[in-house]
Every structure is written in structure tokens, then in C-alpha cells.
Design an enzyme around this catalytic site. Structure first.
Site, PDB file in Angstrom:
ATOM      1  N   SER A   1      -0.387   0.250   7.478  1.00  0.00           N
ATOM      2  CA  SER A   1      -0.719   1.434   6.678  1.00  0.00           C
ATOM      3  C   SER A   1      -1.251   2.602   7.487  1.00  0.00           C
ATOM      4  CB  SER A   1      -1.742   1.051   5.614  1.00  0.00           C
ATOM      5  OG  SER A   1      -1.079   0.354   4.598  1.00  0.00           O
TER       6      SER A   1
ATOM      7  N   ASP B   1      -5.265   1.223   9.490  1.00  0.00           N
ATOM      8  CA  ASP B   1      -5.129   2.117   8.331  1.00  0.00           C
ATOM      9  C   ASP B   1      -5.747   3.504   8.556  1.00  0.00           C
ATOM     10  OD1 ASP B   1      -4.176  -0.308   7.389  1.00  0.00           O
ATOM     11  OD2 ASP B   1      -5.947  -0.744   6.171  1.00  0.00           O
TER      12      ASP B   1
ATOM     13  N   ASP C   1       0.772  -1.261   0.000  1.00  0.00           N
ATOM     14  CA  ASP C   1       0.000   0.000   0.000  1.00  0.00           C
ATOM     15  C   ASP C   1       0.800   1.307   0.000  1.00  0.00           C
ATOM     16  OD1 ASP C   1      -1.536  -2.115   0.846  1.00  0.00           O
ATOM     17  OD2 ASP C   1      -2.231  -1.169   2.673  1.00  0.00           O
TER      18      ASP C   1
END
Ligand code: FRU
Length: 490
Positions: A99, A163, A39
Site C-alpha cells: 500500500s 504504507d 486496501d
């Protein structure tokens, strides 16, 4: 401890740079210098340059305990590698720095990321901060984690909670975080803070149905062209006609956030990219407030030729794209800064395919093509791109069905994944506009990105035995070529 782990990673990268096999390396798409990436993280325009971080495991060309790699660019085309920014080092992130995103505060660059721990049956995901004064070296916040168990009691499981995408609205900081409901559906949680350190839970911004995936990953929330847009990456979203075919998908929800209740009212939703290799997109604001999106140009659990062949690296980012909302749809275009890097090489004009098929050696390993055709209402046209005796990529447009299909079936090795069947092609709806069909194509060594005239995209990787061996561009069907522009990237 953190700086030692970062130093170790940076030294490893330096020592192994020479071992990378350059055969399949891209020229203008961001990759890790060595090892595995996934990512995009921490995408931000900071002090006059775009900074892009990414999920990074430098030690092998497979996923491993996540670090944050780092690169910067002035034009979203030429990237300069910077030292690794984050490495697992603390009790709360010892399994990986997952992330997250970036934000500037008082001239400092803050990263908000997920501290991941997974040991046997124990799994914990918490939200953390790191800060830098020079934009290169990051120190983890001593008060980490800043969002953890007490914030999500009775709402979500700490095992699947990750995230964070942080942003500022008026004087308040907010972040959206992906989580799983207790019955395994996706949900996006909203938190707020006055100072970036002390966070409180606001609401479940949006939650999915069973069909919409078992977990949602990598959310991003922004206001664009008068609408609120929530993008995210659902795991195992159920297939709907031509959409959501990959194991994991990406989706844009367009609607409106009620900031009093913290709820997102969905007006429309659609898949973000109709290719086979696109995941976990994240956006940032450019210098002129333009909304730019970049994604990982891969799919989970697919065969990775650069790993299998011991090339020492795996994974790349897509070309960053500018976003707009038109008719409640998210549309993509090539950013101005990339267009400025193009140098026109060849122009083909006014060729009727009814009289004769068109064929020429137009294909290069790095190039941009703009193809403008005129088709009858029931016309069909096929482009064979990068054709050699060994194969080609097929682009097939059917004006009656209003569908464009991109297929790698005839190109290179099969790339099986975890889907029920081996996917080799995908289809995107494209309407003919007054008999005109315009398509933009960007190719870099082992990737192709298509942008349709409605601003929808298809991103795919493909592996010729030797990149460049297919130099032929072939087009057949009942259409008129108005113009094909072929440009190099400077
Ligand atoms: C998405 C993802 C994220 C996670 C990261 C780990 O591709 O699974 O949810 O933070 O990758 O590398």
C-alpha cells in the site's frame, strides 16, 4: 521488466473477464475486474477526475503478490477500470507492491508505495516511487528504494515498515509511514523531503500502547476544520465497550501536530466505522478542497463467499465519504457528487407505529434510504431490512441507551473470521436529538452502509442466497415515521 509484469496481468484480466459470476457484484462500489482486492491506494483528484488505486491480485480471488489495480471516476459513483498500474518486478519489490499513496508534481503523477520482500525468515519493507506522465502507465524510479534501512536505524524494524502516505505542506514534502516498535507496538514515523526523492527521518509522530494493537497500518495525516487528524488501521486493538471488536480496527486521532518537534498531541480518539467490514481507509482532497475518505469494505481473515463459491473475485471499496471534524470527532457524510446521482422513487410520510406496524416492499438491491423518525425518550424501534422468508438485516435503536445495533445474524450464511467469536452484529452510540432520529442507508447488492445523525457509520456485507429476494421493509416500535425517502442510484 516492470512493463512485462504489468502486461501479463492486464492480459490475464482480459482473458478471464467473462468467467466472473455477476451474482454478488456491486453496481456503484469499486471492485477489481477479476481477482482479489484489498486496501485503497493512491487516492487522488488528478486532472479533473478521482483516481483510485488498490491492492490487487488479479490471478486468484485470494490475496497474493500485490499489484496496484487502478480505476477513475468523475462522481465517485461510476468507476472506469484502467490497466494495472504496478506489478512486482524488481529486487526490492519482488514480493509485492504494498500500500501507498499518490501525489502530483510538475503535472506528473507519482505513486509512493512499499516494496515488500518475504522469503523464509527474510522480510524487508522499503518505500519506493513510480511516476507517470499520462496517469495510466507507470515507471518505477531508478533510484528506488527512497526510504530504507539507514533512515530508520534504531527506530523501527525493516520487517514491518510500510504504507507511506505522502503530502505537501508549504514547500516541503512529507510522508507518514507505519512501523512496529522493537517491542511490538504500533508507531507512525514522519519523513520529509525537498524534492520527493531524497528523504530524511523527522520523528516518531505517535506511538501506541500495548492495548492499541501489535502493529499500525495505513496511516493518513491531514488538517481539517482547524484540527490535525491522524487515521490508521491497528492490528488487534483491544476491545473497549462497543468499539474495536473486529480483528483489525480503524481509528481516528484528533489533535495537533507540532511541526517543530514532529509530535502529534492527541486530544481525542475514536473508531472510524462501527461495522464489521471496514479497513485501511485513505483520504484525498476533492476539487473544492473537500476531504474524501474511502476504505476496503472487508475484514482480514473473514470468510469470503465470492471466493468460496468460485465467483472469480473478492473485495470491494466502500462508498467514498466526505469528512469533517465536529466537537473533536471525525464525522462522515455522503459526498455531493453521489447525492446528485439519486433519483427519488418513493416517499412515506406521517405514520404512527403505535397504531400499526409499517411494512412495504421498499427494498431494492441498489438504493439510498433516508429514514426520519420521532421517538419518545425511552422509545425503541426495530427495522427489518431486506426481509424474506429466509431472513433479514436487523437495525435496532434504543433511545434510552442511545445505541443503534446492526445485525446480520438473521441474514444469509455466517461469515466467521479470526475473532474469538463469530461476529454478527455491532453497536454504535447515537443520541436522540429533540426526539428525532435520522438515519441514512446505502445498499448495493451485498453491502449496507449506515450513516447516523452524528455522522458515525456502520459498514457491513451480507449475502442473500439471491440478492433482492428480501424486498420487505418492516418497522415496529414506539415511534412516528415522519418521512422515509427511497431513492435509486442513476
Ligand atoms: C493493510 C495491509 C497493508 C499492506 C497491505 C498488503 O490491509 O496489510 O499494511 O501494505 O495490506 O496487501
Amino acid at each position: 521488466m516492470h512493463l512485462t509484469a504489468v502486461k501479463k496481468a492486464n492480459e490475464f484480466i482480459k482473458e478471464h473477464l467473462q468467467e466472473i459470476n455477476p451474482l454478488y457484484r456491486h453496481h456503484f462500489h469499486l471492485m477489481g475486474e477479476v481477482g482479489w482486492i484489498n486496501d485503497p491506494n493512491g487516492f487522488i483528484y488528478y486532472q479533473g477526475e478521482y483516481h483510485l488505486f488498490f491492492q490487487y491480485y488479479p490471478y486468484d480471488s485470494v490475496w497474493g503478490p500485490m499489484h496496484w489495480g487502478h480505476a477513475k471516476s468523475k462522481d465517485l459513483t461510476h468507476w472506469e477500470a484502467l490497466p494495472v498500474a504496478l506489478a512486482p518486478s524488481e529486487e526490492y519489490d519482488r514480493g509485492g507492491c504494498f500500500s501507498g499513496s499518490a501525489i502530483e508534481k510538475d503535472g506528473k503523477l507519482y505513486l509512493m508505495y512499499t516494496g515488500h520482500v518475504e522469503e523464509g525468515d527474510f522480510r524487508r519493507e522499503v518505500q519506493c516511487l513510480a511516476v507517470s506522465t499520462d496517469g495510466v502507465t507507470f515507471e518505477k524510479y531508478a533510484g528506488n528504494p527512497v526510504i530504507s534501512e539507514p533512515h530508520i536505524a534504531n527506530v523501527a524494524k525493516i520487517e514491518e515498515f510500510r504504507d507511506p502516505k505522502v503530502f505537501k505542506k508549504e514547500e516541503t514534502y512529507y510522508c507518514v509511514v507505519a512501523a512496529e516498535t522493537f517491542d511490538k507496538r504500533g508507531q507512525i514515523l514522519l519523513f520529509k523531503s525537498a524534492d520527493l526523492f531524497d528523504w530524511s527521518f523527522v520523528s516518531v509522530l505517535l506511538e501506541g500502547t500495548k492495548k492499541q494493537g501489535v502493529m499500525w497500518e495505513c496511516p493518513d495525516l491531514f488538517h481539517l476544520d482547524g484540527k490535525d487528524v491522524l487515521i490508521m488501521s491497528p492490528i488487534e486493538y483491544e476491545r473497549e465497550e462497543h468499539a474495536y471488536w473486529n480483528l483489525n480496527s480503524t481509528i481516528a486521532f484528533i489533535g495537533e501536530v507540532n511541526w517543530e518537534t514532529g509530535k502529534f498531541a492527541v486530544e481525542n480518539a475514536h473508531e472510524i466505522d462501527y461495522g464489521l467490514d471496514f479497513y485501511a481507509p485513505q483520504t484525498c482532497l476533492g476539487p473544492n478542497e473537500e476531504r474524501i475518505m474511502v476504505a476496503w469494505m472487508q475484514m482480514w481473515k473473514r470468510k469470503m463467499p465470492t471466493h468460496e463459491r468460485n465467483h472469480g473475485w473478492a473485495g470491494a471499496m466502500t462508498l467514498p465519504r466526505e469528512l469533517h471534524v465536529v466537537d473533536n470527532c471525525l464525522v462522515q457524510s455522503i459526498p455531493e457528487t453521489f447525492l446528485k446521482q439519486l433519483e427519488l422513487q418513493t416517499v412515506v410520510e406521517n405514520h404512527s407505529l403505535d397504531k400499526e406496524d409499517y411494512q412495504a416492499n421498499l427494498v431494492n438491491t441498489q438504493q439510498y434510504l433516508k429514514i426520519q423518525l420521532t421517538l419518545p425518550e425511552e422509545g425503541v424501534v426495530q427495522i427489518n431490512y431486506a426481509k424474506s422468508a429466509k431472513g433479514y438485516l436487523a437495525l435496532y435503536y434504543d433511545a434510552k441507551k442511545e445505541q443503534l445495533t446492526l445485525s446480520r445474524e438473521q441474514m444469509g450464511e455466517a461469515l466467521p473470521g479470526d475473532e474469538l467469536e463469530i461476529l454478527t452484529k455491532r453497536t454504535v452510540p447515537v443520541q436522540l436529538k429533540q426526539n428525532e432520529f435520522t438515519l441514512e442507508l446505502i445498499r448495493d447488492t451485498t453491502s449496507i452502509e449506515l450513516i447516523t445523525q452524528d455522522g458515525q457509520t456502520m459498514t457491513m456485507t451480507f449475502y442473500e442466497e439471491k440478492p433482492g429476494e428480501g424486498s420487505l421493509f418492516e418497522i415496529t416500535g414506539n415511534a412516528i415515521i415522519n418521512k422515509i425517502e427511497v431513492s435509486e442510484i442513476k
